[in-house]
Write a protein that holds these residues in place. Sequence first.
Motif, PDB file in Angstrom:
ATOM      1  N   LEU A  13       0.930  -1.364  -0.031  1.00 22.76           N
ATOM      2  CA  LEU A  13      -0.053  -0.089  -0.016  1.00 22.76           C
ATOM      3  C   LEU A  13       0.719   1.378  -0.005  1.00 22.76           C
ATOM      4  O   LEU A  13       0.482   2.235  -0.591  1.00 22.76           O
ATOM      5  CB  LEU A  13      -0.894   0.151   1.288  1.00 22.76           C
ATOM      6  CG  LEU A  13      -2.280  -0.836   0.946  1.00 22.76           C
ATOM      7  CD1 LEU A  13      -2.789  -0.813   2.553  1.00 22.76           C
ATOM      8  CD2 LEU A  13      -2.879  -0.817   0.048  1.00 22.76           C
ATOM      9  N   ALA A  14       1.961   1.076   0.693  1.00 25.98           N
ATOM     10  CA  ALA A  14       2.806   2.517   0.859  1.00 25.98           C
ATOM     11  C   ALA A  14       3.916   2.452  -0.217  1.00 25.98           C
ATOM     12  O   ALA A  14       4.924   3.263  -0.075  1.00 25.98           O
ATOM     13  CB  ALA A  14       3.267   2.465   2.180  1.00 25.98           C
ATOM     14  N   ASP A  15       4.010   1.543  -1.353  1.00 24.42           N
ATOM     15  CA  ASP A  15       5.076   1.696  -2.283  1.00 24.42           C
ATOM     16  C   ASP A  15       4.857   2.895  -3.008  1.00 24.42           C
ATOM     17  O   ASP A  15       4.065   3.682  -3.247  1.00 24.42           O
ATOM     18  CB  ASP A  15       4.892   0.470  -3.155  1.00 24.42           C
ATOM     19  CG  ASP A  15       5.245  -0.992  -2.749  1.00 24.42           C
ATOM     20  OD1 ASP A  15       5.590  -0.928  -1.511  1.00 24.42           O
ATOM     21  OD2 ASP A  15       5.150  -1.949  -3.528  1.00 24.42           O
ATOM     22  N   PRO A  16       6.162   3.422  -3.338  1.00 26.16           N
ATOM     23  CA  PRO A  16       6.071   4.664  -4.281  1.00 26.16           C
ATOM     24  C   PRO A  16       5.671   4.328  -5.504  1.00 26.16           C
ATOM     25  O   PRO A  16       5.598   3.313  -5.955  1.00 26.16           O
ATOM     26  CB  PRO A  16       7.568   4.973  -4.164  1.00 26.16           C
ATOM     27  CG  PRO A  16       8.574   3.732  -4.080  1.00 26.16           C
ATOM     28  CD  PRO A  16       7.562   2.891  -3.043  1.00 26.16           C
ATOM     29  N   CYS A  17       4.924   5.359  -5.981  1.00 27.49           N
ATOM     30  CA  CYS A  17       4.170   5.332  -7.452  1.00 27.49           C
ATOM     31  C   CYS A  17       5.002   5.754  -8.517  1.00 27.49           C
ATOM     32  O   CYS A  17       4.502   5.871  -9.536  1.00 27.49           O
ATOM     33  CB  CYS A  17       2.818   5.803  -7.309  1.00 27.49           C
ATOM     34  SG  CYS A  17       1.734   5.006  -6.100  1.00 27.49           S
ATOM     35  N   ALA A  18       6.209   6.173  -8.242  1.00 30.90           N
ATOM     36  CA  ALA A  18       6.971   6.811  -9.530  1.00 30.90           C
ATOM     37  C   ALA A  18       7.648   5.669 -10.066  1.00 30.90           C
ATOM     38  O   ALA A  18       8.170   4.665  -9.506  1.00 30.90           O
ATOM     39  CB  ALA A  18       8.037   8.033  -8.805  1.00 30.90           C
ATOM     40  N   GLY A  19       7.474   5.700 -11.335  1.00 33.22           N
ATOM     41  CA  GLY A  19       8.006   4.616 -12.336  1.00 33.22           C
ATOM     42  C   GLY A  19       7.309   3.354 -12.311  1.00 33.22           C
ATOM     43  O   GLY A  19       6.055   3.434 -11.927  1.00 33.22           O
ATOM     44  N   PRO A  20       7.848   2.306 -13.072  1.00 31.38           N
ATOM     45  CA  PRO A  20       6.886   1.317 -13.240  1.00 31.38           C
ATOM     46  C   PRO A  20       6.531   0.439 -12.149  1.00 31.38           C
ATOM     47  O   PRO A  20       7.405   0.364 -11.144  1.00 31.38           O
ATOM     48  CB  PRO A  20       7.507   0.391 -14.336  1.00 31.38           C
ATOM     49  CG  PRO A  20       9.079   0.757 -14.261  1.00 31.38           C
ATOM     50  CD  PRO A  20       8.765   2.301 -13.673  1.00 31.38           C
ATOM     51  N   ALA A  21       5.535  -0.499 -11.944  1.00 35.73           N
ATOM     52  CA  ALA A  21       5.200  -1.423 -10.961  1.00 35.73           C
ATOM     53  C   ALA A  21       6.107  -2.401 -11.121  1.00 35.73           C
ATOM     54  O   ALA A  21       6.238  -3.207 -12.123  1.00 35.73           O
ATOM     55  CB  ALA A  21       3.688  -1.684 -10.611  1.00 35.73           C
ATOM     56  N   GLY A  22       6.673  -3.007  -9.815  1.00 34.44           N
ATOM     57  CA  GLY A  22       7.572  -3.988  -9.748  1.00 34.44           C
ATOM     58  C   GLY A  22       6.901  -5.549  -9.327  1.00 34.44           C
ATOM     59  O   GLY A  22       5.586  -5.160  -9.000  1.00 34.44           O
ATOM     60  N   GLY A  23       7.222  -6.392  -9.654  1.00 34.67           N
ATOM     61  CA  GLY A  23       6.844  -7.788  -9.273  1.00 34.67           C
ATOM     62  C   GLY A  23       5.388  -8.068 -10.067  1.00 34.67           C
ATOM     63  O   GLY A  23       5.264  -7.715 -11.234  1.00 34.67           O
ATOM     64  N   ASP A  24       4.313  -8.446  -9.356  1.00 33.84           N
ATOM     65  CA  ASP A  24       2.959  -8.726 -10.042  1.00 33.84           C
ATOM     66  C   ASP A  24       2.476  -7.485 -10.275  1.00 33.84           C
ATOM     67  O   ASP A  24       2.032  -6.724  -9.236  1.00 33.84           O
ATOM     68  CB  ASP A  24       2.207  -9.513  -8.985  1.00 33.84           C
ATOM     69  CG  ASP A  24       0.996 -10.150  -9.684  1.00 33.84           C
ATOM     70  OD1 ASP A  24       0.273  -9.501 -10.274  1.00 33.84           O
ATOM     71  OD2 ASP A  24       0.402 -11.184  -9.048  1.00 33.84           O
ATOM     72  N   GLY A  25       2.161  -7.197 -11.358  1.00 36.10           N
ATOM     73  CA  GLY A  25       1.410  -5.897 -11.865  1.00 36.10           C
ATOM     74  C   GLY A  25       0.039  -5.642 -11.206  1.00 36.10           C
ATOM     75  O   GLY A  25      -0.404  -4.714 -10.869  1.00 36.10           O
ATOM     76  N   SER A  26      -0.908  -6.844 -11.396  1.00 36.36           N
ATOM     77  CA  SER A  26      -2.100  -6.920 -10.822  1.00 36.36           C
ATOM     78  C   SER A  26      -2.125  -6.444  -9.306  1.00 36.36           C
ATOM     79  O   SER A  26      -2.902  -5.619  -8.870  1.00 36.36           O
ATOM     80  CB  SER A  26      -2.935  -7.822 -11.165  1.00 36.36           C
ATOM     81  OG  SER A  26      -2.123  -9.212 -10.465  1.00 36.36           O
ATOM     82  N   VAL A  27      -1.074  -6.938  -8.635  1.00 33.52           N
ATOM     83  CA  VAL A  27      -1.089  -6.955  -7.168  1.00 33.52           C
ATOM     84  C   VAL A  27      -0.596  -5.422  -6.881  1.00 33.52           C
ATOM     85  O   VAL A  27      -1.407  -4.688  -6.205  1.00 33.52           O
ATOM     86  CB  VAL A  27      -0.119  -7.779  -6.454  1.00 33.52           C
ATOM     87  CG1 VAL A  27       0.028  -7.248  -5.167  1.00 33.52           C
ATOM     88  CG2 VAL A  27      -0.561  -9.065  -6.375  1.00 33.52           C
ATOM     89  N   ALA A  28       0.309  -4.830  -7.662  1.00 37.97           N
ATOM     90  CA  ALA A  28       0.603  -3.350  -7.499  1.00 37.97           C
ATOM     91  C   ALA A  28      -0.486  -2.387  -7.851  1.00 37.97           C
ATOM     92  O   ALA A  28      -0.639  -1.581  -7.236  1.00 37.97           O
ATOM     93  CB  ALA A  28       1.827  -3.116  -8.385  1.00 37.97           C
ATOM     94  N   LEU A  29      -1.138  -2.768  -9.038  1.00 32.79           N
ATOM     95  CA  LEU A  29      -2.279  -1.869  -9.420  1.00 32.79           C
ATOM     96  C   LEU A  29      -3.372  -1.907  -8.375  1.00 32.79           C
ATOM     97  O   LEU A  29      -3.968  -0.812  -7.781  1.00 32.79           O
ATOM     98  CB  LEU A  29      -2.836  -2.469 -10.952  1.00 32.79           C
ATOM     99  CG  LEU A  29      -4.232  -1.417 -11.206  1.00 32.79           C
ATOM    100  CD1 LEU A  29      -3.882  -0.136 -11.321  1.00 32.79           C
ATOM    101  CD2 LEU A  29      -4.870  -2.266 -12.444  1.00 32.79           C
TER     102      LEU A  29
END
Length: 436
Positions: free
Chosen positions: A359-375
């Motif tokens: 939830l508190a991951d930075p949003c700058a740049g592409p999402a790492g790992g599982d893209g659906s989880v990051a979204l």
Amino acid sequence: MTGGVRGAGVVHATAAGLLAVALAAVALRGIVEPGVALAFTALIALGECVRITLPGDREQAPIGAAGALAYALLGPLRGLPTAHGTVQVVAVTGTGLLLAWLPGLALIRRTSRRPHRRPPWADPARRDSAARRLLGVGFAAAVFQPLYNGALVDRFSPQGPAYGVFLTAVAALAALCDASLAALLRCSATGLCFPAALEDELRSLFGIGSAIVATGMLVSLAAGEVGLWALPLFCTPLLLAQVSFRRAAAVRATTGQTIASLARATEVAGYTPHGHARRVADTACALGRELGLGTPELALLEYAALMHDVGQLSLVEPVPDGATALLPCAEQRRIARLGSEVISRTGVPRQVAEQVARLADPCAGPAGGDGSVALAARIIRVANAHDDLLTAARGRGVGEAVGRLQALEVLRLGRGRVYDARVVDALARVGGQGRG
């Protein structure tokens, strides 16, 4: 939404008109092969009485659907040709659907003390299902029956592979027709865009939908050799599959109760305002639909949104108004990590814990790992911040409309840096209404 309601009305009116014409035509010319028609009518009615609830709160009657498709694709019966035609297929299917409502009426009369129970015809989901069934089966019959009765199918043997390929093609077209109607009706009910709804419905075909189509084809093929004995013979495995789905539904219900208890724990303990978790979940689901998430992803998103504040239970002192969005990033990450550890021990799907952890991951740049989880995590982060900002605005005595504008402006200032730009833009489109 008005256009969506109008679209659903057109589907219902078309199905009702088709059934009325079919019943009138059969009444005038008589029933062809009445014993066969009665057997399939009984199967369809029985199948409608033993419905199951699939993920996404979809109701389905696998046996009734398979029986109706089998009658639409019925060619030879015990080696002898049939001649019931398209109109009688629609009439038999419609009669089976109507008969299935009678036990429901009797049950409602016996349980009149339970006001929440409604007759089947008053249930929008049942009306949608009946309309889809009539139109889908009518489409399959309109493709198959004229070709069969016109002797065009006689060019290849009913026992040969070409006949099976032909049945498969017609069944696939019927399944696509049903999925399109389901997507249209879902758009009418939820406001979801048609491409996303159609993609979700097509995904569901690989579950119970494929079993329904396969059973319908097997019954129609086997009836050519063993007659009406094919109905119980090939529908029994589908009935056993329904039992498995019911058990899976019971497991999902237990998971839902666990999640609801955890979501209420932070409110009972005074860590979050009353209704905060539900509001965040509703807004997150609205954003997920706007961004094209399917039913499975939306279910996981709702679970994670309901439990996103569980980590606050580890705090010695509650955050004022539970507004974690106003905390430093390091503290937000610590709460998210602790919440994820708690959730991972509850038996809910691991993706839920992963979403909360990020939830508190930075949003700058592409999402790492599982893209659906990051979204999903970024959606919940925006939904949570939106409700926290609205709560703070109410505390200052700011009006609801002004508070929403101020909250959206704060989120836009962090667009692409603190909050995902796509999610913030989606929030601006849906207006932060929190449609569940």
